[in-house]
Design an enzyme around this catalytic site. Structure first.
Site, PDB file in Angstrom:
ATOM      1  N   CYS A 395       0.829  -1.211   0.000  1.00 44.66           N
ATOM      2  CA  CYS A 395       0.000   0.000   0.000  1.00 44.66           C
ATOM      3  C   CYS A 395       0.867   1.266   0.000  1.00 44.66           C
ATOM      4  O   CYS A 395       1.381   1.628  -1.048  1.00 44.66           O
ATOM      5  CB  CYS A 395      -0.987  -0.051   1.160  1.00 44.66           C
ATOM      6  N   HIS A 530      -3.610  -4.828   0.255  1.00 43.35           N
ATOM      7  CA  HIS A 530      -2.934  -5.416   1.426  1.00 43.35           C
ATOM      8  C   HIS A 530      -2.989  -6.943   1.341  1.00 43.35           C
ATOM      9  O   HIS A 530      -3.915  -7.552   1.882  1.00 43.35           O
ATOM     10  CB  HIS A 530      -3.624  -4.962   2.710  1.00 43.35           C
ATOM     11  N   GLU A 532      -1.440  -9.039   2.942  1.00 39.86           N
ATOM     12  CA  GLU A 532      -1.299  -9.666   4.272  1.00 39.86           C
ATOM     13  C   GLU A 532      -2.637 -10.072   4.879  1.00 39.86           C
ATOM     14  O   GLU A 532      -2.694 -10.981   5.704  1.00 39.86           O
ATOM     15  CB  GLU A 532      -0.525  -8.746   5.227  1.00 39.86           C
TER      16      GLU A 532
END
Ligand code: GLN
Length: 561
Positions: A395, A530, A532
């Site tokens: 990001c 993102h 993750e």
């Protein structure tokens, strides 16, 4: 038949916070899933914030984003990771959300002129949401964690709503208390009295504890289990010992050893299901938890971020999902992740100590906001690019790598993001037009581009190879984007936008071609989204895996030298 009814497990905290209620709830989910049930996990946050998006991450921990775009507490991340499934926006609620709904409804005359009060209107709205979440998920069992500790003023209404559900469905609702048994150093004995008090406090609300998960430094012995059982009105087998352990991934396995799954099923009058999930049981999870322990070669990854110290402690929870994502990919590759913190502000001086960076096998700049440490991050990114150190930007980390490229490769010395300098000569990262309007109206809550959106991937790129797919869905949380006016110039200079929104308008992934030649790099990639948030223990994220793979190849090379 009892098993046709939806079941609810409420998890409450006793004695004190921070003893792992979230991991305990997640592990209960993993256990029940392994017994063949469809499970959803839900979190109740007593805050008046309408969502977690406006909460300070260094104080409250990371903001976790669901597919729906709801900004939630980081526990939701644990739930998704332990369940290996996506959760819905109905699985998270705050006091603010409930009150706002009830007050908005009152303003719209939705209560038809009635006097509106916390009881029954707020309570009943909570009950409605508990039931609605179960329905949306089409699950057999909902595990609902009530934030805070028993005795807090803020969470009383959520406990009261759970009590009402229990009255309506006596056989289908149970209460699990995650409590703490201290061993005061001077006394040297495990003390059960605070837990007894927590149980009796809960009982004073008309709610009776069915199972106690007894967190402590050490294993809770039979004598103490007996003592707690008698004082708290439950069978001794319903006191489950949960000592401190090395790895949180062992918690479901430890619970299973203490037969917590069977105890829960018995309390809910359920029988283990006979389906594929129950046959597989915890075997996949066991394999993962064992794998964690059998890693040899180390890979050193530095997270270049904003770090705040409180006293002697550095707060790192703000990047929890990133840490987890790195670990899962490293375990999959059989390497031991050693994660370092690099404070971006340390790289802002005129002569930063770049040599300190050479001990890392990979550098990662995570998401972030505002000005703090930005020039330091840009310096680190330049160093990673020029010295071919694997770099992964998430990001803000992708936006900054685009700015670094514009400044140092395209010579746009003043290039910047509108977030920091909207008057810069080259605003290569600009505000998304619809978000600009929201900010001008002072509308900050939920005002970003949030949640799951598709990206199409360019043939022949690193991203395309890593994913092994041409269309992917990832979660977003941003207000700014690569300025479309600069895309052509940047690409002509060699930075490839390998992922874009399907209409080609939004740049989703930026990368340098993978290789060792001029203009190439072993791994220099950033994502506007993102990744993750979608990394799971049993399903590591392909981009993280590729990053760690390349980073650990560098380890091999340096060992040979
Ligand atoms: N601050 C940047 C934006 O709003 C990046 C956000 C992030 O890293 N989550 O676009």
């Amino acid at each position: 038949m009892a098993s046709q009814h939806h079941k609810y497990i409420f998890v409450v905290g006793g004695v004190m916070s921070g003893v792992g209620k979230g991991i305990a709830s997640s592990s209960i989910g993993t256990l029940l899933q392994a017994k063949g049930f469809e499970v959803n996990l839900a979190k109740v946050d007593p805050y008046l914030n309408v969502d977690a998006g406006t909460m300070n991450p260094t104080e409250h921990g990371e903001v976790f984003v669901l597919n729906s775009g709801l900004e939630t507490d980081q526990d939701m991340g644990n739930y998704e990771r332990f369940l290996n499934r996506d959760l819905s926006g109905t699985d998270y609620m705050t006091s603010g959300m409930i009150y706002k709904h009830v007050i908005d409804k009152e303003r719209a005359l939705g209560y038809h002129g009635k006097c509106v009060e916390a009881v029954p209107q707020i309570r009943d709205e909570i009950v409605r949401r508990y039931e609605h979440s179960a329905k949306i998920n089409k699950s057999d069992i909902s595990v609902i964690e009530i934030g805070g500790t028993v005795g807090d003023y803020q969470n009383i209404m959520f406990i009261e709503a759970a009590r009402v559900l229990k009255i309506r469905h006596p056989d289908d609702v149970i209460f699990v208390m995650v409590s703490y048994l201290p061993i005061p150093a001077k006394i040297g004995e495990m003390k059960s009295r605070p837990t007894q008090h927590a149980v009796s406090q809960l009982a004073s609300y008309g709610v009776y504890t069915d199972i106690i998960i007894a967190r402590s430094e050490r294993v809770v012995d039979a004598r103490r289990k007996e003592k707690i059982a008698i004082a708290c009105n439950i069978p001794a087998e319903n006191v489950v010992s949960a000592p401190d352990i090395e790895s949180v991934y062992d918690v479901p396995l430890n619970f299973e050893r203490d037969k917590l799954g069977d105890i829960i099923l018995k309390s809910l009058k359920l029988k283990q299901k006979n389906n594929a999930a129950s046959v597989a049981g915890l075997s996949a999870w066991k394999k993962f938890a064992e794998g964690v322990k059998h890693v040899n070669k180390e890979v050193h990854i530095a997270i270049v971020g904003k770090y705040f110290t409180t006293g002697d402690f550095v707060l790192t929870d703000a990047y929890l999902s990133v840490l987890e994502a790195i670990k899962y990919s490293a375990y999959k590759l059989g390497v031991k992740p050693v994660i370092h913190t690099v404070n971006a502000r340390d790289y802002e001086s005129t002569k930063p100590n770049y040599k300190a960076l050479t001990k890392f096998d990979g550098l990662l700049v995570p998401g972030g906001f505002g000005e703090t440490g930005i020039e330091g991050k840009l310096n680190v990114i330049r160093y990673a690019r020029e010295n071919k150190i694997p770099y992964f930007g998430l990001c803000y980390g992708m936006q900054l790598m685009t700015i670094e490229f514009a400044r140092n490769v395209l010579g746009m010395k003043d290039a910047n993001t509108a977030e920091i300098n909207p008057k810069a000569q080259d605003v290569v990262i600009d505000i998304m037009p619809d978000k600009k309007k929201k900010l001008e109206e002072g509308n900050f809550g939920g005002s970003m581009r949030l949640g799951s959106y598709p990206s199409k991937l360019k043939e022949g790129t690193l991203a395309r190879r890593a994913y092994g797919a041409s269309l992917v869905h990832e979660r977003h949380r941003h207000r700014y984007e690569v300025n479309p006016a600069y895309v052509e110039k940047i690409q002509a200079a060699g930075l490839v936008f390998s992922g874009t929104s399907p209409d080609g308008r939004l740049m989703e992934i930026a990368e340098l071609p993978q290789g060792t030649g001029t203009g190439e790099h072993p791994f220099f990639l950033g994502t506007q989204f993102h990744p993750e948030f979608l990394a799971r223990p049993l399903n590591p994220h392909p981009l993280f895996t590729e990053f760690i793979k390349v980073a650990s190849q560098k380890v091999k090379k340096s060992v040979k030298k």
